[in-house]
Write a protein that holds these residues in place. Structure first.
Motif, PDB file in Angstrom:
ATOM      1  N   ALA A 279      11.081  47.903  65.690  1.00 44.24           N
ATOM      2  CA  ALA A 279      10.547  49.253  65.884  1.00 44.24           C
ATOM      3  C   ALA A 279       9.053  49.298  65.567  1.00 44.24           C
ATOM      4  CB  ALA A 279      11.312  50.246  65.004  1.00 44.24           C
ATOM      5  N   LEU A 280       8.664  48.590  64.504  1.00 43.43           N
ATOM      6  CA  LEU A 280       7.247  48.553  64.130  1.00 43.43           C
ATOM      7  C   LEU A 280       6.426  47.861  65.207  1.00 43.43           C
ATOM      8  CD1 LEU A 280       5.272  49.238  61.806  1.00 43.43           C
ATOM      9  CD2 LEU A 280       5.638  46.900  60.956  1.00 43.43           C
ATOM     10  N   LEU A 281       6.959  46.784  65.759  1.00 44.25           N
ATOM     11  CA  LEU A 281       6.252  46.075  66.828  1.00 44.25           C
ATOM     12  C   LEU A 281       6.121  46.964  68.061  1.00 44.25           C
ATOM     13  CD1 LEU A 281       4.994  43.389  67.774  1.00 44.25           C
ATOM     14  CD2 LEU A 281       7.265  42.718  68.570  1.00 44.25           C
ATOM     15  N   ASP A 282       7.180  47.682  68.401  1.00 42.52           N
ATOM     16  CA  ASP A 282       7.130  48.589  69.553  1.00 42.52           C
ATOM     17  C   ASP A 282       6.072  49.674  69.345  1.00 42.52           C
ATOM     18  OD1 ASP A 282       9.067  47.269  71.016  1.00 42.52           O
ATOM     19  OD2 ASP A 282      10.716  48.522  70.285  1.00 42.52           O
ATOM     20  N   ASP A 283       6.005  50.198  68.126  1.00 39.65           N
ATOM     21  CA  ASP A 283       5.002  51.229  67.832  1.00 39.65           C
ATOM     22  C   ASP A 283       3.586  50.674  67.986  1.00 39.65           C
ATOM     23  OD1 ASP A 283       6.910  53.127  67.297  1.00 39.65           O
ATOM     24  OD2 ASP A 283       6.814  52.921  65.117  1.00 39.65           O
ATOM     25  N   ALA A 284       3.375  49.471  67.476  1.00 38.11           N
ATOM     26  CA  ALA A 284       2.037  48.874  67.536  1.00 38.11           C
ATOM     27  C   ALA A 284       1.633  48.584  68.975  1.00 38.11           C
ATOM     28  CB  ALA A 284       2.003  47.600  66.703  1.00 38.11           C
ATOM     29  N   ILE A 285       2.589  48.169  69.796  1.00 39.93           N
ATOM     30  CA  ILE A 285       2.296  47.905  71.212  1.00 39.93           C
ATOM     31  C   ILE A 285       2.001  49.215  71.938  1.00 39.93           C
ATOM     32  CG2 ILE A 285       3.325  47.143  73.380  1.00 39.93           C
ATOM     33  CD1 ILE A 285       4.852  45.015  71.769  1.00 39.93           C
TER      34      ILE A 285
ATOM     35  N   VAL B 253      -1.184  52.296  63.566  1.00 38.09           N
ATOM     36  CA  VAL B 253       0.051  52.066  62.809  1.00 38.09           C
ATOM     37  C   VAL B 253      -0.350  51.670  61.389  1.00 38.09           C
ATOM     38  CG1 VAL B 253       2.228  50.786  62.706  1.00 38.09           C
ATOM     39  CG2 VAL B 253       1.197  51.298  64.920  1.00 38.09           C
ATOM     40  N   PRO B 254      -0.603  52.658  60.515  1.00 35.79           N
ATOM     41  CA  PRO B 254      -1.125  52.361  59.175  1.00 35.79           C
ATOM     42  C   PRO B 254      -0.207  51.497  58.329  1.00 35.79           C
ATOM     43  CG  PRO B 254      -0.439  54.667  59.356  1.00 35.79           C
ATOM     44  CD  PRO B 254      -0.416  54.107  60.732  1.00 35.79           C
ATOM     45  N   GLU B 255       1.092  51.534  58.591  1.00 32.64           N
ATOM     46  CA  GLU B 255       2.031  50.760  57.773  1.00 32.64           C
ATOM     47  C   GLU B 255       2.140  49.305  58.217  1.00 32.64           C
ATOM     48  OE1 GLU B 255       4.655  53.047  60.792  1.00 32.64           O
ATOM     49  OE2 GLU B 255       2.670  53.169  59.845  1.00 32.64           O
ATOM     50  N   ALA B 256       1.405  48.922  59.256  1.00 32.76           N
ATOM     51  CA  ALA B 256       1.459  47.543  59.729  1.00 32.76           C
ATOM     52  C   ALA B 256       0.908  46.600  58.664  1.00 32.76           C
ATOM     53  CB  ALA B 256       0.653  47.391  61.018  1.00 32.76           C
ATOM     54  N   PRO B 257       1.644  45.540  58.322  1.00 35.66           N
ATOM     55  CA  PRO B 257       1.158  44.590  57.320  1.00 35.66           C
ATOM     56  C   PRO B 257       0.003  43.754  57.861  1.00 35.66           C
ATOM     57  CG  PRO B 257       3.200  43.798  58.287  1.00 35.66           C
ATOM     58  CD  PRO B 257       2.988  45.187  58.828  1.00 35.66           C
TER      59      PRO B 257
ATOM     60  N   LEU C 147      -1.848  38.871  63.781  1.00 38.23           N
ATOM     61  CA  LEU C 147      -1.204  38.484  65.026  1.00 38.23           C
ATOM     62  C   LEU C 147      -1.811  39.224  66.205  1.00 38.23           C
ATOM     63  CD1 LEU C 147       1.021  37.139  66.722  1.00 38.23           C
ATOM     64  CD2 LEU C 147       2.554  39.011  66.042  1.00 38.23           C
ATOM     65  N   PHE C 148      -1.987  40.525  66.071  1.00 34.10           N
ATOM     66  CA  PHE C 148      -2.559  41.319  67.170  1.00 34.10           C
ATOM     67  C   PHE C 148      -4.015  40.924  67.422  1.00 34.10           C
ATOM     68  CE2 PHE C 148       1.234  43.711  67.143  1.00 34.10           C
ATOM     69  CZ  PHE C 148       1.236  44.548  68.239  1.00 34.10           C
TER      70      PHE C 148
ATOM     71  N   THR D  66      -4.676  43.552  81.664  1.00 32.24           N
ATOM     72  CA  THR D  66      -4.708  44.997  81.481  1.00 32.24           C
ATOM     73  C   THR D  66      -4.091  45.384  80.145  1.00 32.24           C
ATOM     74  OG1 THR D  66      -4.537  45.378  83.867  1.00 32.24           O
ATOM     75  CG2 THR D  66      -3.969  47.225  82.410  1.00 32.24           C
ATOM     76  N   PRO D  67      -4.880  45.956  79.219  1.00 25.42           N
ATOM     77  CA  PRO D  67      -4.328  46.365  77.919  1.00 25.42           C
ATOM     78  C   PRO D  67      -3.145  47.314  78.097  1.00 25.42           C
ATOM     79  CG  PRO D  67      -6.724  46.483  77.902  1.00 25.42           C
ATOM     80  CD  PRO D  67      -6.324  46.228  79.326  1.00 25.42           C
ATOM     81  N   GLY D  68      -2.087  47.088  77.323  1.00 24.76           N
ATOM     82  CA  GLY D  68      -0.916  47.949  77.369  1.00 24.76           C
ATOM     83  C   GLY D  68       0.032  47.673  78.509  1.00 24.76           C
ATOM     84  N   SER D  69      -0.224  46.646  79.304  1.00 24.33           N
ATOM     85  CA  SER D  69       0.649  46.358  80.436  1.00 24.33           C
ATOM     86  C   SER D  69       1.987  45.802  79.965  1.00 24.33           C
ATOM     87  CB  SER D  69      -0.014  45.347  81.375  1.00 24.33           C
ATOM     88  OG  SER D  69      -0.108  44.069  80.762  1.00 24.33           O
ATOM     89  N   LYS D  70       2.986  45.942  80.827  1.00 22.62           N
ATOM     90  CA  LYS D  70       4.304  45.382  80.530  1.00 22.62           C
ATOM     91  C   LYS D  70       4.217  43.862  80.401  1.00 22.62           C
ATOM     92  CE  LYS D  70       7.633  47.190  80.141  1.00 22.62           C
ATOM     93  NZ  LYS D  70       8.428  47.612  78.956  1.00 22.62           N
TER      94      LYS D  70
END
Length: 305
Positions: free
Chosen positions: A64-70, A77-81, A87-88, A171-175
């Motif tokens: 869920a955290l990864l989906d939010d960050a993407i 996503v302030p709670e991202a470690p 990684l990003f 393209t940023p945000g692409s599938k």
């Protein structure tokens, strides 16, 4: 671990070099990098997965955290470690060598090859199931064995289709980018689980889903089809081969492959690395390799009723 060149491959290499002065083996530094790559993984992504998916957070919350960050962007996503931010940062870095025009030309080659590339790729993939270093992780993870073989194949096909769409990988945000990052995380998760399994022999096989094995998949999307499809009447020009090599190099960057140490710059370099892989095979998968091959085609049968 060590790699040993088969006498038959060495004999052929010596004969060809003596008669034509053409070298079938890659240079010594590439051979050394290929050996070292069998024990190399993806440290940045591994730290993230260990801390989240395999840590106190657990898989469900980590996904869920990864989906939010993407979806929202890592900065939102302030709670991202910190491991996730690292990684990003690596994933979003545009390599100095990247040529957007070549990327688009390479993607167009994939679209022109179409499913014919998939057919050649599937044949090549099953041919590698002679190797325990490749067959054991797939068997232990269950991804390509039994009824799950079809689902895993469809997931891979979806990634193929997404990344070769015009403009997709840049393209940023692409599938295409989303799926590529998730493939990277999945590989790391499977690598960690398999490496801990009692059936995994690190002394013999190195690291599961190693850098060298990921490199082979990139060759399986570039010089492998370019050579294999020639027999089916598909002529791939030198310019197209250069483009599809560049395209696969960037795909490798996205999925966590080190494409700076031994990635081939030319068609000939790619063929030499493939020949070296073939020359150093161990043919040690036993019944596991046969299981993976034999479960592939039946998985396409329509369900009863």
């Amino acid at each position: 671990m060590e790699l040993t060149v088969s006498p038959a491959h060495r004999k052929l290499r010596d004969r060809v070099k003596r008669m034509t002065r053409i070298e079938l083996f890659p240079p010594a530094d590439v051979q050394a990098a290929f050996l070292a790559g069998h024990t190399a993984g993806d440290p940045v992504a591994e730290k993230f997965v260990a801390e989240t998916y395999h840590g106190e957070m657990g898989g469900e919350k980590a996904r869920a955290l990864l989906d939010d960050a993407i979806r929202l962007g890592i900065d939102n996503v302030p709670e991202a470690p910190e491991s996730m931010r690292a990684l990003f940062a690596e994933f979003e870095t545009i390599p100095d060598w990247l040529d957007p025009e070549l990327i688009e030309q390479g993607a167009a080659v994939w679209r022109r090859w179409g499913y014919n590339m998939g057919a050649v790729g599937n044949a090549g993939t099953m041919d590698t199931y002679t190797e325990a270093s490749l067959a054991v992780p797939l068997s232990l993870s269950g991804g390509y064995a039994g009824a799950s073989a079809l689902n895993r194949y469809l997931e891979t096909s979806r990634w193929w289709l997404e990344v070769c769409q015009p403009g997709a990988v840049l393209t940023p945000g692409s599938k295409a980018r989303e799926l590529s990052l998730k493939v990277r995380v999945m590989h790391v998760s499977v690598r960690a689980r398999v490496a801990e399994h009692p059936e995994w022999d690190a002394d013999a096989h190195g690291l599961p889903i190693s850098q060298s094995e990921m490199m082979l998949t990139l060759l399986g999307g570039s010089v492998g089809p370019a050579a294999g499809l020639l027999a089916l009447g598909f002529l791939t020009t030198p310019a197209e081969v250069r483009a599809v090599l560049h395209f696969n190099r960037y795909l490798g960057h996205l999925v966590g492959c080190d494409v700076d140490r031994m990635y081939p710059e030319t068609y000939a370099d790619g063929l030499r690395l493939l020949y070296y892989f073939d020359a150093t095979r161990k043919h040690d998968s036993g019944p596991l390799g046969a299981e993976l091959v034999e479960s592939f085609v039946p998985s396409f049968e329509p369900p009863a009723g």
